[in-house]
Write a protein that holds these residues in place. Structure first.
Motif, PDB file in Angstrom:
ATOM      1  N   UNK A   6       0.845  -1.206   0.000  1.00  0.00           N
ATOM      2  CA  UNK A   6       0.000   0.000   0.000  1.00  0.00           C
ATOM      3  C   UNK A   6       0.874   1.248   0.000  1.00  0.00           C
ATOM      4  N   UNK A   7       1.906   1.169   0.826  1.00  0.00           N
ATOM      5  CA  UNK A   7       2.814   2.332   0.901  1.00  0.00           C
ATOM      6  C   UNK A   7       3.474   2.579  -0.446  1.00  0.00           C
ATOM      7  N   UNK A   8       3.887   1.492  -1.066  1.00  0.00           N
ATOM      8  CA  UNK A   8       4.536   1.617  -2.391  1.00  0.00           C
ATOM      9  C   UNK A   8       3.593   2.188  -3.411  1.00  0.00           C
ATOM     10  N   UNK A   9       2.360   1.795  -3.405  1.00  0.00           N
ATOM     11  CA  UNK A   9       1.355   2.307  -4.367  1.00  0.00           C
ATOM     12  C   UNK A   9       1.133   3.801  -4.163  1.00  0.00           C
ATOM     13  N   UNK A  10       1.140   4.172  -2.884  1.00  0.00           N
ATOM     14  CA  UNK A  10       0.942   5.608  -2.593  1.00  0.00           C
ATOM     15  C   UNK A  10       2.085   6.433  -3.169  1.00  0.00           C
ATOM     16  N   UNK A  11       3.293   5.978  -2.989  1.00  0.00           N
ATOM     17  CA  UNK A  11       4.451   6.697  -3.564  1.00  0.00           C
ATOM     18  C   UNK A  11       4.358   6.833  -5.090  1.00  0.00           C
ATOM     19  N   UNK A  12       3.916   5.709  -5.693  1.00  0.00           N
ATOM     20  CA  UNK A  12       3.812   5.748  -7.182  1.00  0.00           C
ATOM     21  C   UNK A  12       2.794   6.787  -7.612  1.00  0.00           C
ATOM     22  N   UNK A  13       1.650   6.826  -6.998  1.00  0.00           N
ATOM     23  CA  UNK A  13       0.628   7.799  -7.373  1.00  0.00           C
ATOM     24  C   UNK A  13       1.088   9.235  -7.109  1.00  0.00           C
TER      25      UNK A  13
END
Length: 413
Positions: A6-13
């Motif tokens: 989830x944290x990684x997805x947030x960074x990507x967005x």
């Protein structure tokens, strides 16, 4: 594990949004730095936002190549400024032919034919013929023709007039002037001939008409010898009367004047009545001389007395008269060709014979007529009265050409 994803997805967005924001800001900044320019191209206006530094770059950016004869409101080297108004008109190539022999090509930015003429300093008169209306728009490749009017002299039926024309042929000119020709009219040039200012056009108007006239037909005079009348005495046995003849002529008129007249029909309406005259031939006998004896002398003396002797009227001098002379032929209407004294003029066309009034010149006399010569007084005529004399000639043409003259006439015997 799930937490890491989830944290990684947030960074990507967040990164993606940051890139989009940066891109938007860059583009917005790029567009914001463009300068708005109003460009009018061949009359069509639009607002252009551009980073071009010069007018040339702007024209290139718009795909416009500026040619030598095009019209541009600014120099190509002028810098672009915010709110600048640039006007551009592309030139058009056209052809102009004057009098069909002088054709030239032009590049023009004029919008109408009239503006093009003004641009070139050309002036034409209302009588000149222009292929296009002055308000007609200029189009690429347009062919404009101008025929300048010139003066031509037109002679129509004797009337002279100078007219302005742009016609090519004589036929076109006559049509433009609404001049019609009949089948008999004559034109000095062909209708297909090219009209030239120094060549006058002449129309001879020909008319053919019939003229009917009535003429008196002079009566003939017949002289009969009468031994019961004293010599030289005349007595009318039957009065003459003129006849009536109708003559129909074909008359040719040129420009209203009579050119020729030809007799085509002759009809006798009333026959003339011959005049018959008795001419005395009786000669009085002279009485024999009578011898008278004288009673006063022893010696008879006789003397001769001439009985009923008439004094002679004969003059030694020639009698000279001034008379009105005309001429006649043996072929006049109602004429027999035989004179009052029996001379056949048709058989003797070269005979010198004159018609006289016997009360003035006795029939049978020899006379000399000025301009005619020596002749015999061998004829009379209903119109020959007093000091008038009619000279016989062989042909009608000679009679017409003789006319009427005052002549000297000498009675020779």
């Amino acid at each position: 594990m799930n937490k890491e994803k989830v944290t990684k997805s947030i960074y990507i967005w967040v990164a993606a949004v940051s890139v989009l924001c940066i891109t938007f800001l860059v583009m917005a900044s790029y567009e914001f730095t463009k300068k708005p320019v109003q460009v009018s191209q061949n009359g069509q206006k639009e607002i252009i936002r551009t980073h071009a530094n010069t007018v040339k770059e702007l024209m290139s950016e718009m795909g416009i190549t500026v040619h030598q004869h095009d019209e541009l409101s600014h120099k190509l080297s002028d810098p672009i400024e915010r709110g600048m108004d640039v006007n551009y008109i592309a030139s058009k190539r056209i052809q102009l032919a004057i009098d069909r022999s002088n054709t030239e090509q032009y590049n023009t930015t004029a919008s109408t034919v009239g503006e093009f003429f003004d641009e070139q300093g050309l002036e034409f008169q209302e009588r000149d013929e222009v292929s296009h209306d002055l308000a007609a728009p200029i189009e690429q490749g347009m062919d404009i023709e101008v025929q300048k009017a010139f003066q031509v002299t037109l002679h129509d039926g004797g009337e002279k007039e100078k007219i302005w024309t742009t016609a090519t042929t004589v036929g076109d000119l006559l049509k433009d002037q609404q001049v019609e020709l009949s089948d008999l009219d004559q034109l000095n040039v062909s209708e297909e001939e090219i009209v030239k200012a120094d060549t006058p056009i002449k129309i001879t108007r020909i008319e053919k008409m019939t003229d009917t006239v009535e003429e008196d037909m002079e009566y003939a005079v017949e002289t009969r010898r009468d031994e019961s009348l004293p010599k030289g005495e005349r007595k009318v046995l039957s009065s003459g009367e003129n006849g009536l003849v109708t003559k129909k002529y074909e008359v040719i008129l040129e420009n209203g004047e009579e050119k020729s007249r030809e007799l085509i029909e002759e009809t006798v309406q009333k026959e003339s009545r011959k005049e018959i005259i008795a001419l005395g031939t009786k000669v009085e006998e002279e009485k024999a001389p009578v011898t008278v004896a004288s009673a006063s002398s022893d010696k008879k003396e006789a003397r001769v007395v001439q009985a009923s002797a008439k004094p002679s009227n004969k003059q030694d001098d020639t009698k000279t008269l001034q008379m009105h002379a005309t001429a006649y032929t043996a072929n006049c209407a109602g004429c027999s060709g035989v004179t009052a004294t029996g001379i056949d003029l048709k058989e003797n066309p070269d005979r010198k014979v004159v018609a006289v009034d016997p009360d003035v010149i006795p029939l049978g006399s020899r006379v000399w007529v000025e301009g005619y010569g020596t002749a015999i007084a061998g004829d009379t005529g209903g119109a020959i009265d007093g000091k008038r004399i009619d000279l016989f000639v062989p042909s009608k043409s000679q009679a017409h050409s003789y006319g009427r003259k005052q002549v000297t006439v000498k009675i020779l015997d």
